[in-house]
Design an enzyme around this catalytic site. Structure first.
Site, PDB file in Angstrom:
ATOM      1  N   GLY A 237      29.746  28.617 -48.861  1.00  0.00           N
ATOM      2  CA  GLY A 237      29.910  28.282 -50.178  1.00  0.00           C
ATOM      3  C   GLY A 237      30.728  29.342 -51.148  1.00  0.00           C
ATOM      4  O   GLY A 237      31.255  30.202 -50.651  1.00  0.00           O
ATOM      5  N   PRO A 239      32.440  31.938 -53.675  1.00  0.00           N
ATOM      6  CA  PRO A 239      32.119  33.245 -54.202  1.00  0.00           C
ATOM      7  C   PRO A 239      31.007  33.257 -55.200  1.00  0.00           C
ATOM      8  O   PRO A 239      31.389  32.378 -56.212  1.00  0.00           O
ATOM      9  CB  PRO A 239      33.445  33.970 -54.430  1.00  0.00           C
ATOM     10  CG  PRO A 239      34.610  33.133 -53.641  1.00  0.00           C
ATOM     11  CD  PRO A 239      33.878  31.769 -53.905  1.00  0.00           C
ATOM     12  N   THR A 241      27.835  32.730 -55.515  1.00  0.00           N
ATOM     13  CA  THR A 241      26.595  31.904 -55.297  1.00  0.00           C
ATOM     14  C   THR A 241      25.366  32.299 -54.788  1.00  0.00           C
ATOM     15  O   THR A 241      24.589  31.605 -54.600  1.00  0.00           O
ATOM     16  CB  THR A 241      26.900  30.720 -54.461  1.00  0.00           C
ATOM     17  OG1 THR A 241      27.609  30.846 -53.421  1.00  0.00           O
ATOM     18  CG2 THR A 241      28.028  29.489 -55.399  1.00  0.00           C
ATOM     19  N   GLY A 242      25.359  33.834 -54.251  1.00  0.00           N
ATOM     20  CA  GLY A 242      24.298  34.353 -53.985  1.00  0.00           C
ATOM     21  C   GLY A 242      23.924  34.442 -52.652  1.00  0.00           C
ATOM     22  O   GLY A 242      22.466  34.268 -52.184  1.00  0.00           O
ATOM     23  N   THR A 244      24.762  36.613 -50.216  1.00  0.00           N
ATOM     24  CA  THR A 244      24.184  37.860 -49.650  1.00  0.00           C
ATOM     25  C   THR A 244      22.676  38.076 -50.349  1.00  0.00           C
ATOM     26  O   THR A 244      21.931  38.550 -49.374  1.00  0.00           O
ATOM     27  CB  THR A 244      25.257  39.124 -50.128  1.00  0.00           C
ATOM     28  OG1 THR A 244      26.492  38.649 -49.687  1.00  0.00           O
ATOM     29  CG2 THR A 244      24.727  40.322 -49.540  1.00  0.00           C
ATOM     30  N   HIS A 459      49.099  22.444 -81.773  1.00  0.00           N
ATOM     31  CA  HIS A 459      48.855  22.299 -80.277  1.00  0.00           C
ATOM     32  C   HIS A 459      47.476  21.965 -79.895  1.00  0.00           C
ATOM     33  O   HIS A 459      47.008  21.285 -79.104  1.00  0.00           O
ATOM     34  CB  HIS A 459      49.705  23.674 -79.641  1.00  0.00           C
ATOM     35  CG  HIS A 459      49.380  23.530 -78.089  1.00  0.00           C
ATOM     36  ND1 HIS A 459      50.746  23.021 -77.331  1.00  0.00           N
ATOM     37  CD2 HIS A 459      48.411  23.621 -77.156  1.00  0.00           C
ATOM     38  CE1 HIS A 459      50.338  23.218 -76.227  1.00  0.00           C
ATOM     39  NE2 HIS A 459      49.099  23.250 -75.900  1.00  0.00           N
ATOM     40  N   GLU A 460      46.702  22.931 -80.421  1.00  0.00           N
ATOM     41  CA  GLU A 460      45.073  22.973 -80.054  1.00  0.00           C
ATOM     42  C   GLU A 460      44.419  21.752 -80.581  1.00  0.00           C
ATOM     43  O   GLU A 460      43.582  21.257 -80.207  1.00  0.00           O
ATOM     44  CB  GLU A 460      44.379  24.202 -80.703  1.00  0.00           C
ATOM     45  CG  GLU A 460      45.066  25.487 -79.878  1.00  0.00           C
ATOM     46  CD  GLU A 460      44.983  25.412 -78.361  1.00  0.00           C
ATOM     47  OE1 GLU A 460      44.119  24.847 -77.858  1.00  0.00           O
ATOM     48  OE2 GLU A 460      45.861  26.024 -77.764  1.00  0.00           O
ATOM     49  N   HIS A 463      44.823  18.847 -78.370  1.00  0.00           N
ATOM     50  CA  HIS A 463      43.964  18.856 -77.345  1.00  0.00           C
ATOM     51  C   HIS A 463      42.551  18.173 -77.876  1.00  0.00           C
ATOM     52  O   HIS A 463      42.016  17.199 -77.087  1.00  0.00           O
ATOM     53  CB  HIS A 463      43.882  20.282 -76.808  1.00  0.00           C
ATOM     54  CG  HIS A 463      45.025  20.579 -75.941  1.00  0.00           C
ATOM     55  ND1 HIS A 463      45.373  19.891 -74.769  1.00  0.00           N
ATOM     56  CD2 HIS A 463      45.635  21.970 -75.911  1.00  0.00           C
ATOM     57  CE1 HIS A 463      46.326  20.836 -74.303  1.00  0.00           C
ATOM     58  NE2 HIS A 463      46.619  21.771 -74.999  1.00  0.00           N
ATOM     59  N   ASP A 535      48.753  24.000 -69.212  1.00  0.00           N
ATOM     60  CA  ASP A 535      48.126  22.320 -69.326  1.00  0.00           C
ATOM     61  C   ASP A 535      48.871  21.596 -68.212  1.00  0.00           C
ATOM     62  O   ASP A 535      48.297  20.972 -67.496  1.00  0.00           O
ATOM     63  CB  ASP A 535      48.702  21.786 -70.693  1.00  0.00           C
ATOM     64  CG  ASP A 535      47.918  22.664 -71.866  1.00  0.00           C
ATOM     65  OD1 ASP A 535      46.788  23.226 -71.576  1.00  0.00           O
ATOM     66  OD2 ASP A 535      48.484  22.661 -72.881  1.00  0.00           O
TER      67      ASP A 535
END
Length: 652
Positions: A237, A239, A241-242, A244, A459-460, A463, A535
């Site tokens: 899976g 990195p 995600t648990g 260990t 610009h924002e 979006h 973008d």
């Protein structure tokens, strides 16, 4: 929360263990054996006595009785001591040693038995003192023994020091050149082991691992049915995600010893060291079987062999892998030892490692869903005082795709902000600001010119407006022109519910929204800037996936022309003509989406201007304020998906 990592007894020991009983103390052995030590001690003692005898002779030479009588007659004797016919004395003035070198003041002599002189009368006339104690003080046997043992003790200390340094060096070079002492199992500082109660958000994975736990708890029931214990379980899976944590929880739930190691800890410059360490690790696990051995990042040594990385296939990595294969195969008597391994590159592992009989099960650990994220947040906030206005369900809803490690970091960042603000509890504002910092980056104290600030606002706004207008697009959560990280402004859009499969319409909407910033600059200012770099990277990845991987192009067809692994050589899975077709289709999709973006911004120019002006006035707009400024009604949240099997996420 995970237990703190216990310390290791030796730095060359590439694993940690918990729950294993302490081994019997090994017998200390002197390097070289006790026989060599005793022989050396005798030699040193004899040499020391010989040296000391020379020093003793120098303190009182033996002279003739004639010389003694001469010195008495001359009045040069100050005192004497007699025991039988043996006489010791001391002169007033130094005299040369007869037939010898140097001078003397103290002496010893022997009175002949036939002497008929009047010695006492002569001593009385010369006022010579006859003492009751020896004039020449000789060292006792105990003093001689201590003096002779001193250099021997120094020699032994030096010997032990050098032997320990050599032993440590040999152990660091591989543990095979003289170090046979087994490592001591370490105990957890808290005394509490990790269980499934400390794991949340991955219930389906727990269900698969519960079989391993039940087997370890009730092996007789399975043996009665002829079932065998699985050799290994591979946790695959992304990195964080648990993986260990899951491995430790399996061992803690079953109550068996747990040995944890990183695959890179077995590799050294000396060939054969890794294989030796693997043998030692499995030997320790077999002593306390049933036990669990966990190898993290196993792709470090478990990559497919034959890739030309070693010299003739005999390099250190391949020898280590071969030893792991041998240990897991059962020929070495590893029964009762289950191997858990974690990797985020399961596709590069050697087929001999993933076949049944070695890793019998491959468990995919994916990022948690909304309910899982909420459960993870509750675990990581158990020791964090939360204010009454904190809604962890809302936080989980606005963090799709985040892993357990990222959620733990989010909770910690919120606690750090609360401490900086001199608060006693973590508030909703702290969690919101921490989420912005994690997702958008830290604010930068950058003062932009007014023209640059206005261009960034449009610009924002481009979006955000296109994201609001596209059907089925992710709702806009926040817009800001405050510089964060590497960006001059950020528009944050997240879905109301987790998504696991994307339609072509949704992906085209993503491209249109990503091109909104560049299109807004084109519509308003007639120019484009370098602010659209990130973008365009996002647009390129989505368009490449649509044309070359997900069969969303009629010209390319329903096939995968581009490998999903970006580290593989580009183009190995398709002919050059097919790749040229993929390139043309990518350009067609992007050009069509860009035309849509320009047309929609032209049609809704008044909304674009209103949103940009509101953004210039406030710098940051939350979700409700952004939709209100654009004059668009916020769409109703999508219903939560039902419980059931989830299709594989194609990526973005």
């Amino acid at each position: 929360m995970a237990d703190p990592a216990p310390p290791r007894e030796r730095t060359d020991q590439p694993w940690r263990s918990e729950g294993a009983p302490p081994p019997p103390s090994p017998k200390k052995r002197m390097p070289g054996g006790w026989g060599g030590l005793i022989l050396t001690a005798l030699v040193v003692y004899l040499l020391t006595n010989i040296v000391l005898s020379f020093f003793n002779d120098g303190d009182g030479p033996t002279v003739s009785y004639t010389e003694f009588d001469k010195q008495v007659a001359a009045g040069n004797v100050t005192k004497i001591y007699s025991k039988g016919d043996a006489i010791q004395g001391q002169l007033k003035e130094k005299r040369p040693v007869p037939d010898g070198k140097g001078d003397y003041t103290k002496f010893t002599t022997q009175r002949p038995a036939f002497a008929d002189d009047d010695l006492w009368a002569q001593l009385t006339r010369q006022n010579v003192v006859v003492t009751a104690e020896p004039v020449v003080q000789e060292r006792s046997f105990l003093a001689n023994l201590l003096l002779s043992l001193a250099p021997m003790l120094l020699l032994v200390l030096l010997w032990v020091f050098i032997a320990r340094r050599m032993s440590a060096g040999m152990g660091g070079a591989g543990g095979m050149l003289g170090r046979k002492q087994p490592p001591k199992p370490v105990e957890l500082e808290t005394g509490r082991r990790t269980t499934f109660a400390d794991v949340a958000g991955i219930d389906e994975v727990e269900g698969e691992l519960n079989d391993v736990v039940d087997f370890l708890k009730n092996p007789d029931a399975y043996r009665a049915m002829g079932a065998k214990m699985p050799r290994g379980v591979l946790l695959a899976g992304p990195p964080g995600t648990g993986k260990t944590l899951l491995a430790r929880a399996v061992a803690g739930e079953a109550g068996v010893p747990f040995f944890s190691a990183s695959a890179s800890g077995f590799i050294e410059m000396i060939v054969g060291v890794g294989a030796s360490r693997v043998r030692e690790l499995f030997a320790e696990a077999r002593k306390v079987a049933p036990a669990i051995v966990f190898i993290d990042e196993i792709d470090t040594i478990g990559r497919a062999r034959g890739g030309g990385s070693g010299m003739g296939g005999h390099d250190e990595r391949e020898q280590t892998l071969n030893q792991i294969l041998t240990e897991m195969d059962g020929f070495t008597g590893s029964e009762g030892v289950i191997v858990l391994a974690a990797t985020n590159r399961a596709d590069v592992l050697d087929p001999a490692l993933t076949r049944p009989g070695r890793f019998d099960r491959i468990v995919h650990v994916n990022p948690p869903d909304r309910g899982g994220r909420e459960a993870i947040l509750r675990i990581h906030t158990r020791e964090i005082p939360l204010a009454e206005d904190v809604d962890l369900e809302q936080v989980a809803r606005t963090t799709p795709g985040m892993t357990g490690a990222e959620l733990a970091n989010l909770a910690n960042e919120a606690a750090l902000l609360a401490v900086k603000r001199d608060q006693r509890t973590v508030t909703r504002s702290d969690l919101s600001d921490a989420l912005e910092k994690v997702q958008l980056g830290a604010e930068r104290p950058l003062v932009m010119p007014e023209e640059e600030r206005r261009r960034t606002a449009y610009h924002e706004s481009g979006h955000a407006l296109l994201g609001m207008l596209q059907p089925g697009a992710d709702p806009v959560r926040k817009i800001t022109i405050v510089p964060r990280g590497r960006a001059l402004g950020v528009t944050l859009s997240t879905p109301d519910a987790d998504k696991y499969a994307y339609t072509e319409e949704y992906l085209r909407g993503r491209i249109v929204g990503a091109l909104g910033g560049m299109a807004a600059e084109q519509v308003v200012f007639g120019v484009i800037t370098t602010g659209a770099e990130s973008d365009l990277e996002q647009v390129t990845n989505i368009a490449r996936g649509m044309a070359g991987r997900w069969g969303m192009s009629e010209r390319v067809g329903r096939l995968t022309a581009i490998p999903s692994d970006a580290q593989q050589a580009y183009g190995l899975s398709a002919a050059p003509a097919t790749l040229d077709t993929v390139d043309r289709e990518m350009r067609r999709i992007v050009d069509e989406c860009y035309e849509v973006a320009l047309r929609q911004l032209d049609d809704h120019r008044d909304r674009l201007d209103a949103l940009a002006e509101a953004l210039l006035a406030n710098e940051t707009l939350e979700e409700d304020a952004a939709y209100r400024a654009a004059g668009i009604t916020r769409p109703a949240p999508a219903p939560e998906p039902g419980v059931g099997p989830k299709p594989e996420r194609p990526g973005a």
